[in-house]
Design a protein around this motif. Sequence first.
Motif, PDB file in Angstrom:
ATOM      1  N   LEU A 216       9.479   6.003   6.544  1.00  0.00           N
ATOM      2  CA  LEU A 216       8.135   6.105   5.984  1.00  0.00           C
ATOM      3  C   LEU A 216       7.560   4.729   5.658  1.00  0.00           C
ATOM      4  N   ARG A 217       8.423   3.802   5.244  1.00  0.00           N
ATOM      5  CA  ARG A 217       7.931   2.469   4.872  1.00  0.00           C
ATOM      6  C   ARG A 217       7.282   1.754   6.047  1.00  0.00           C
ATOM      7  N   ASP A 218       7.699   2.094   7.247  1.00  0.00           N
ATOM      8  CA  ASP A 218       7.070   1.502   8.427  1.00  0.00           C
ATOM      9  C   ASP A 218       5.612   1.938   8.571  1.00  0.00           C
ATOM     10  N   HIS A 219       5.238   3.014   7.871  1.00  0.00           N
ATOM     11  CA  HIS A 219       3.872   3.545   7.943  1.00  0.00           C
ATOM     12  C   HIS A 219       3.199   3.468   6.567  1.00  0.00           C
ATOM     13  N   LEU A 220       3.660   2.554   5.722  1.00  0.00           N
ATOM     14  CA  LEU A 220       3.181   2.497   4.344  1.00  0.00           C
ATOM     15  C   LEU A 220       1.668   2.319   4.257  1.00  0.00           C
ATOM     16  N   ASP A 221       1.122   1.369   5.001  1.00  0.00           N
ATOM     17  CA  ASP A 221      -0.326   1.133   4.938  1.00  0.00           C
ATOM     18  C   ASP A 221      -1.103   2.378   5.358  1.00  0.00           C
ATOM     19  N   ARG A 222      -0.600   3.046   6.360  1.00  0.00           N
ATOM     20  CA  ARG A 222      -1.254   4.271   6.846  1.00  0.00           C
ATOM     21  C   ARG A 222      -1.254   5.343   5.769  1.00  0.00           C
ATOM     22  N   LEU A 223      -0.185   5.410   4.987  1.00  0.00           N
ATOM     23  CA  LEU A 223      -0.082   6.426   3.947  1.00  0.00           C
ATOM     24  C   LEU A 223      -1.007   6.122   2.776  1.00  0.00           C
ATOM     25  N   ILE A 224      -0.969   4.894   2.277  1.00  0.00           N
ATOM     26  CA  ILE A 224      -1.727   4.602   1.059  1.00  0.00           C
ATOM     27  C   ILE A 224      -3.225   4.476   1.327  1.00  0.00           C
ATOM     28  N   GLU A 225      -3.608   4.321   2.588  1.00  0.00           N
ATOM     29  CA  GLU A 225      -5.027   4.255   2.933  1.00  0.00           C
ATOM     30  C   GLU A 225      -5.567   5.586   3.445  1.00  0.00           C
ATOM     31  N   ALA A 226      -4.730   6.610   3.469  1.00  0.00           N
ATOM     32  CA  ALA A 226      -5.140   7.909   4.011  1.00  0.00           C
ATOM     33  C   ALA A 226      -6.158   8.592   3.106  1.00  0.00           C
ATOM     34  N   GLU A 227      -6.986   9.426   3.692  1.00  0.00           N
ATOM     35  CA  GLU A 227      -7.937  10.219   2.913  1.00  0.00           C
ATOM     36  C   GLU A 227      -7.220  11.322   2.142  1.00  0.00           C
ATOM     37  N   ASP A 228      -6.149  11.813   2.707  1.00  0.00           N
ATOM     38  CA  ASP A 228      -5.399  12.916   2.099  1.00  0.00           C
ATOM     39  C   ASP A 228      -4.633  12.411   0.871  1.00  0.00           C
TER      40      ASP A 228
END
Length: 300
Positions: A216-228
Amino acid sequence: MLADTIRTKDITSAILPHTQSENEVIRCAAVRALGRNGKGDPRSRAVFLDMLRDQDPDIRSDAIEALAPLVQPEDAAVILESLQSDPVREVKLAAIQILVGLEDRTCIPQLRALAMSKCEDSIAWEDEIADWDDWMDIQIASINALGTLGAAESIDDLMAALNDEMGQTLDIPVFRALAQMGKQGLIWLLATVQAGKGLARKRAADALAGVDPDLLRDHLDRLIEAEDVALRLLGLSLLSADMPQAEALTLRDPSQDLRCAGLKQFCKDRPDWIIAALADPSETVPVSYTHLTLPTIYSV
């Protein structure tokens, strides 16, 4: 200890002849007695394996249950045979569980097939009235097993099962299985959350909590910037208090639920955020912080 071993062998010796009785009730009782008292005797395993082919379905069910703690890797082929040729639902479910426990990957092709169809050409089922419900149970067990085995090669099969006419009943096990399938499963879950709608989207987001945090850490920016919000909450859980994203989410995120979660996560390391949160524009957020204890240096 020696006395216990002798006692086990004596009890097993007394029970074994009854497993060959022509009376089904006696054979059934013998299997159950052997399961309770003969686990320490290697002869029991051979008996249980043999009784997986008994004519009586109750005996086969009892035999596979008793075999589970004694099973060996070399028994996998016989267990797979029970999954395929025994029409009894309980036997099939137990067989899948045992194969997963053995980490037997030779069963994956059959599990992949069962995730998509009844496989009537290779799988025996009980009467026509009950076999649909039975298959649904076996289908879900197969999907769960593929996840536990990390069978990423089955992802296309799982997505096909998800999209059939009964797919709405399968999204939870499919998403949970994907969460156990490494990078490939993670990519599918993220795509489902971003492109999905309604309950399916929420369930895919919930399943992401079961993904390896290192992935998941490889996608951290994607997660914290998500609309959801669920994705941002997941990203929050991967942060440490010294990371700038942690302060931004905790004090300035649009979601008050996420701001509350951030403060609870970081309050020990950043007590100053508790003070800052008292100015939160939400009427309910400051109240949620009153249960948190400030360090001594901040006490009046």
